[in-house]
Enzyme design. Structure first.
Site: not given
Lengths: 281, 281, 281, 281, 281, 281
Positions: D99, D134, D166, D196, D217
Site C-alpha cells: 500500500r 506549493k 514579493k 514580483e 503577477d
C-alpha cells in the site's frame, strides 16, 4: 536543575506515542472537550514512592495546564491508603495520560520499594547498596533515580563511565596484572580500576597490580572475611551475584564495602498505586 | 517478514546507546581487536524462551558479522541447563553487546514464562488469556510478542486501536447507552465496542445498548456465572482486575471468554539466563 | 485534549524545516525585525474548512507570539469570500510561515470539501462514508481528521488496527474459512473480522465462516442488493473500489452499510484559500 | 549517486511506520512465513511514470531480499496496460509494503503526468515550465523529482536557496529599489534577485534596480508582451498565478521565459497504477 | 568492535544532510551516472593523521560501493606529500561526499597534530597529557579519539562520568571538606574525587578531606613543586589552565602527573590535506 | 523571526546531551537545589562577539527561568575586559550549562573575530569577503551567522543551493561549454552559474559559455588583473584558495569582486571569553 527536565519530556513523548497511537478514540467519542476532571493517586499497599517527576512530565506532555499537587515526594515511605497527589485538569487529557503515568509510577516505586528493603537491612553498617547494569532497556535513567530514591547508590552509568575488568577481559588481556595495567593506561585518570576476582589468589594478584576496587564473585561466606582483611587499606571490596535479603546482613558483618544487587531493577514487582478520577462533568 | 526487523534495529540501537555511552573502555583497553570469542546462552532455570530476535539484533547492531546459532526458538519451554544458542564473533563486540542482549532475553523470557503458567492453567477451557496496557514503557511491542510466545493473546495495542468504555467515560458521556452510541458513531466500523461494567444492572444496560464485549470489574464469583448467562449470544465476556493463578480456573469454569492479566507484564520477574563466553584469544 | 498538540508540533517543525532551509533570506534582507504584520485568510471558492489547528501550529513553531483569531472552525462550509481567520504578529514570522500553513490548509480543506460532497449525497440514508489507506504518505493523521471534518468516518488507521482479509490472504491462507479462523485466533478480540469477497459464493462462504464485515469488490449493481439481503443480520456490508459520486446514491439505495472511497484522500484537488497580509510596517 | 538513497530510506521507514503500526495482523495471521509471492505493477491508464526509486526503497525497508525488475523507468510515458515492473519476494513482506509503495507511485506519477501535459504544450517554444513551493508538506524532494521526470524544472528548493521579493517585502522594505539593494547586499552572490511586479511601472522600477528575474503577477495578456519587450536583455521573465493548460500556449507566444505552475503539485490527481500479486503459496 | 560504527554512520548522515541539502545539482547536471572516479588523499604538510574511519563512513553513507585503500592509519606522523589513501568509486558519489570527508579529516588531524606536539615535549617524563570538555559541540566523540590518536589521553567524557569540584561547588557546598564528603556520598564508588584548588592552603584542605586528584589552578611555577610534594602519596596532581608548549616542560620537571590542555581541541588549526580526484570518465 | 529559534533549541539539546550525559553529578552532590547564581560573561581579549543567541538557548534548554541581560550584541567589537552579559538563575542550571554555552560563544566569536580582520582590510574597496563550505561539520548554520556577524557574506549554503563547476565536473562533463550548458539546463533559473578556471584560456571559454561568476584558482597576481578586465561586464570575479590577510589588499586593488576564505571557519582559534559566576548561596 539538571538536564532531567529535557530528558523527561523526551521519554514522556515517546511513551505516550507508544500508548496513544492515532488517538484515544474512546475518550474523544465520549468525553466532551470542556469537561474537567479531578483525581487522586493512592498507595494501595506499603511502598516507597518514586517516579513523580516523570509522571508529571507525562501529564504535561498531553496538556500543560494540568496541575499536580503532591502530598508526598519521591523517596518517602507510604502506608496503604496514603494520598500521593491530587490532579486537576481537562478530563480528556487526564484519561489519555493516566495509563502511561501509572505504569511509570508503579514500576519505579516498585524499584524504590525493593531497594529500601536492602538499605534498611544494612542501615547500621557501612555497606553501600548499589544497582547494576541489569536495568530495563530504555529506562536506565529513571531506574537509577528510583534506586537513589530507595536510599541506595548507583554503579557506573554505562560502559564508558568506569573500568570493570571481568574474567573474559583477564583471559583476553593476558592475566590480571597486564589487564590492570592496560586499563590504567587507557582509562581516564578519574576512574578507579575495578577487578572481578574468583579466588583469594586472584584477589592477591589484583591488589598487587593496583586494583582500587575488587569485586568478589561467588566467594564462600568464610572466604569473604579473609578477602576483606587482605584488601584492607588497599581497595574497596564489592560483592556481587546472587545477593538476597537473607544474605545481606552476613555480608555486612563480614565488612564488605559495597554490595551490588541486580534484583533491585530486574525483578522488582510493580507497586500497587491507583488513580481514582472522581469528578468529570 | 513484518516491519519488525526495522523496529528491532531501532530499539537495539537506542538500548546500546544507553548502555555503552562513550565506548566500552574496559574492553577496548584489555581485549585485542583481532580476538574472537565463542559463547553459549544457557537456561539456568525452567523457563519459556522469548526475545531471541531482538537479542540477535543487539549483537548485529554492534557487529553484523556475529553469528548466532539457535538451538531453541521463542515459545519453547526449556528445562534448567538447556543450551539456547551458540554465538561466535569478534570478542570485543560480544563483550560490549552482552549485557543489553541478556537484559532483553531475561526480561522477555520472564514475561513468556509467567504467561505460560496462566495459559496452561486454562488449557482445556475456552478462555483466552490476554495482556493489558500495563506494559513497560518503551517495550510494548517486545512484551506483546513475549505474551504471544507464552501462548496468550493481546488486548488492543494502543488507545487508537479499539474502544473500551470505562466508568469515567460513562459518567462523562451521560450514561452507558449514550456512551456506547457515541463510541459507535465515532469509532471505525472495524472495532467492537467494549464496556466495563460494575454490576449486573450495568451489564444489562450495556448489552441492551449493543456492547459487543463486556468487561466485568470486581464481580463477586457467583455473579460472574450469572453475567455469563445474560451475555450469552450477545457479547463476549471479559474479566479483568486482580486475576491470579488461584482464581483463573474458577473463572474459566464460570464460562468467561477472555481474562486480561496485568501481571503478565508489570510484575513478571526476569528469567535466569546466562551467557558463558568460553574462549577468547 | 488528545495527544494531537504534540503530534502537530512535530509535523509543523518537520514541514518548516523542509520549506525554510537555511533561512528565509528574502525576508531577512528586506523586512526589519521590528515590523509587524496583519493578515486575513480568505476562502476564494466554496469549500469545507479543515487544517486550522495544524496551520496555527506552523505559525507558533516559527513564533509563539503570533495570534490567530478564527472566525470559522474546521468542518464549516464556507461561501466564496468568507473570512476564515485574522492573524497578527511579527512580519518576518508571518512571511516565513505563510507558505507551509497555506499548503496544509488548502490540501486538507480540499479533502474535507471532497468528502462533504459524498456525505451530502447520502445524507438521508444509513450509509457511512469512510476513507481508505490511500492517504498521502506522512499526512495520514491530518487527512484522517480532514475526512472527519468533512463529515465522514475513518477505516482502520493502520495495518495493526484491524483485520481485513483480501484475496491474496485467502489464497495463501488456504481458503476463506481457514483464513477467517486464523485471523480470529490471532487478532485481538476487540477487532471485527472483515473479508473482501468477489462473488456471491465467496460472500456465503465468508458469512458462514463468521466474517463480521464483508467488503464487496467489483460487484455488479444488481448483485449488491442480493449481497445485502444475504448478509442481513450477520455482517456489515462495505463496498469499495471505483466509487464515484454518480454511483453512491444507487449503492445507498441498495442498502450497503459502508462505502470506502479512496478518492477522498488520493485525488482531491487543493481548495483555494488565500492569505492577504495587509499591513506591514 | 546522490544523497538520495539515504533520504529515500528515511522517508520509506517513516511512511511504513505510519501505515503498519504494531504489525500487519492480517498477513501475520493468514500467510505462512515461508510463502513467496510474485507481482506485477501495471499502468491502468495513460501516465508518465515517477516514484520507482522510493517504491523500491519501501519494499527493501521491509525486506531487503525483495527483487524488483523494472521494465520501465521514471519519466517514460506509458499506455494503459503497460507492465511497469515485476516483483518477487517473501509474500508477507510484499503484502505489508504494497500500500505504501502504491500510494507513492500513484501520487508521484500523477505529478509527472500533469507536468508532462504542460511541457508538451510548449514543446517547440523556449518556455521553461517549473514548479512552486506549493508541494505536499513532507514530500517536496520526491515531488521535485517527479516534476523533473515529467520534463519540467524546479523553482528554488526552499526559502534559503534564492531571493524572491514579493509585494509584502517591497512594502516592508521601503520600495522596490531599496528591497532589491538590501537583497543583493544580503543574499549570496550566487543567487539571482527575482522581483514580483504587478504593473508595467513596477516592472520598470525593478529592471532599473537591477532585478535579474521579474515575475509578472496577474498581468493582462496584452501587457505580457509589452513586459517581455521591456525586460529583453535585462532580466528573465517569469509568469505565475492561475496558469492553466488553456493559457500556456499564449504565454509562450508572448515570449515569457519561465512559467511556474502550482497545480503540478497541489492538485494533480493520483495516477491509476495497480499491483497484481499473482502467486502466493 | 565498539559501538563506533553505529555512531559514525549517524554522524556521517547528519553532516551530509547539512552539506548536500536538496542534492548536488552541479554534479548531477555535469557528471554522467556511470562515470567512475579515482582519487588520492595527500598530506600537504607534516601532520598526525586522524579521522580516517569517519571519513570512510561519509563516503559509504553516500555510496557503499566506494572502496578506500588506506596506505596509512590514524595516529601515524606523515611528512608532506605522503599518500594517505586511495579511493575508487562512482564519480558522482566521490564528488558529493568529498567536502564533508575532507572537513573531518583536516579538523581531526589538526587536533591530533597539535596533541602530538605536547606529547612529544614530555615524552621522557611521566606526565599524562589530556584533553578537556572544551571540545567542538557535536564532535566530542571524534575529537576524543583524535586526541588519543595524537598520543594523549582523555579527561572525563561528560559531567556524569566523574566528579570535579570547582570553586563554585565549594562555595555552594559549604567548603572543601563538606563538598568532598557530599560528592563521595553521591558519586558512584567507581569515580575518584577531583578538587580544583587555588592555593596551598586549599590544597592541604582538599588532601585532608580525601581528594584523590587535585587540580592546581593558576599556581605560580614555584608553588607547583611544593604542591606536588604535599600531594605525594595522597593524590594525583593535575595542572590546568593556560598551558602552552612553552610551559609544559617545566611543569613536567616539577613532577605533576597530569596536564589538561584545552587548546588541543578548541584552537587547533585544520591540517592541510588534499584530495586529488584524478580520473573521471 | 526566522526558523532559527527552533533550530537553536534542537542544537542546544543535542550539545547538552553530549556534555551532560547521565547528569552533572558534581553539581547535584554539592549545590543545594534552591541555590541561585549570578554570573558575568567577560571578553578576556579583543574580539568580535558572536553566538549569544545559541548560548542563551543552551541556558534556556536546561532551565527556562534563567535570565540573560546582554550588554552587547553579536557583531560588536569588544575591548578586553568588556562585560558581555549578566546572567541570573538557579545555580545548578548555570553550572551545568556553563561549559556548552562557553564552548559555543568562544568558537563562534573566534570565527567572527577572524572574519572582521579580513573585512577591515578591504573596507574601502568593493570586495565582498565570503566563507566556504569548509565549516565545522554540524555547525554550519551557526558559523554562517558568525561570518555575517563578522561583517562578511556567505557562499552557497549547501550543494543544492547553487552551481559551482569545478575541474572534475569539466572533465566529466566534456569541457567547459558543455558543462555550463548542462548546468544551466538542470539548475533552477534562480541560480547563477559559477565556473572555476585555472587559466586565462579557460576563463575566456567560461565567459563565452555564459558563466555568470568565474572563480580564479591559483592565478598569478599579474594574471588576476587581466582576468578582471576580460570578465568586466560579463561575470563576477571570485578568487579562492590560499587567501591570507597579506594577499587580500592586493587582490582588492586588482579589482576582484569576491574573495572566499576557508580559514574564516576551518582554522580560527577560539576567542577568550570567561564566565565568572560570582555569587552562589
Amino acid at each position: 536543575m539538571d538536564l532531567s527536565s529535557l530528558v523527561l519530556r523526551e521519554l514522556a513523548a515517546r511513551f505516550l506515542e507508544e500508548d496513544v497511537g492515532y488517538g484515544d478514540i474512546t475518550t474523544l467519542a465520549t468525553v466532551p472537550p470542556q469537561a474537567r476532571g479531578h483525581g487522586r493517586f493512592l498507595a494501595k499497599e506499603a511502598l516507597v514512592l518514586a517516579g513523580l517527576e516523570v509522571a508529571l512530565a507525562v501529564f504535561h506532555t498531553v496538556d500543560n495546564t494540568i496541575s499536580l499537587d503532591c502530598a508526598m515526594q519521591d523517596g518517602v515511605h507510604l502506608t496503604p491508603g496514603s494520598v500521593i497527589a491530587e490532579i486537576h485538569g481537562p478530563a480528556r487529557a487526564l484519561l489519555t495520560a493516566e495509563r502511561v503515568a501509572l505504569n511509570l509510577l508503579q514500576r519505579l516505586s516498585g524499584v524504590a520499594t525493593a531497594t529500601r528493603r536492602y538499605v534498611e537491612s544494612v542501615r547500621h553498617t557501612g555497606v553501600r547498596i548499589i544497582d547494576t547494569r541489569k536495568t530495563t532497556p530504555g529506562l536506565r535513567r529513571l531506574e537509577r533515580q528510583a534506586v537513589r530514591d530507595g536510599g541506595a547508590h548507583n554503579h557506573r552509568d554505562d560502559l564508558g563511565a568506569a573500568v570493570l575488568i571481568k574474567d573474559n577481559h583477564i583471559v583476553a588481556g593476558g592475566g590480571i596484572r597486564q589487564a590492570v595495567e592496560r586499563a590504567r593506561a587507557h582509562a581516564p585518570h578519574t576512574s578507579r580500576i575495578e577487578v572481578e576476582v574468583e579466588s583469594l589468589e586472584a584477589l592477591d594478584e589484583a591488589l598487587d597490580a593496583g586494583a582500587q576496587i575488587v569485586m568478589l564473585d561467588n566467594f564462600a561466606p568464610d572466604q569473604i572475611g579473609e578477602a576483606v582483611r587482605r584488601a584492607a587499606g588497599k581497595a574497596l571490596v564489592e560483592v556481587s551475584g546472587g545477593i538476597t535479603l537473607d544474605r545481606i546482613e552476613a555480608l555486612a558483618r563480614a565488612g564488605v564495602d559495597v554490595a551490588s544487587v541486580g534484583g533491585l531493577t530486574h525483578s522488582a514487582p510493580a507497586a500497587d498505586i491507583g488513580l481514582d478520577i472522581e469528578r468529570i462533568g
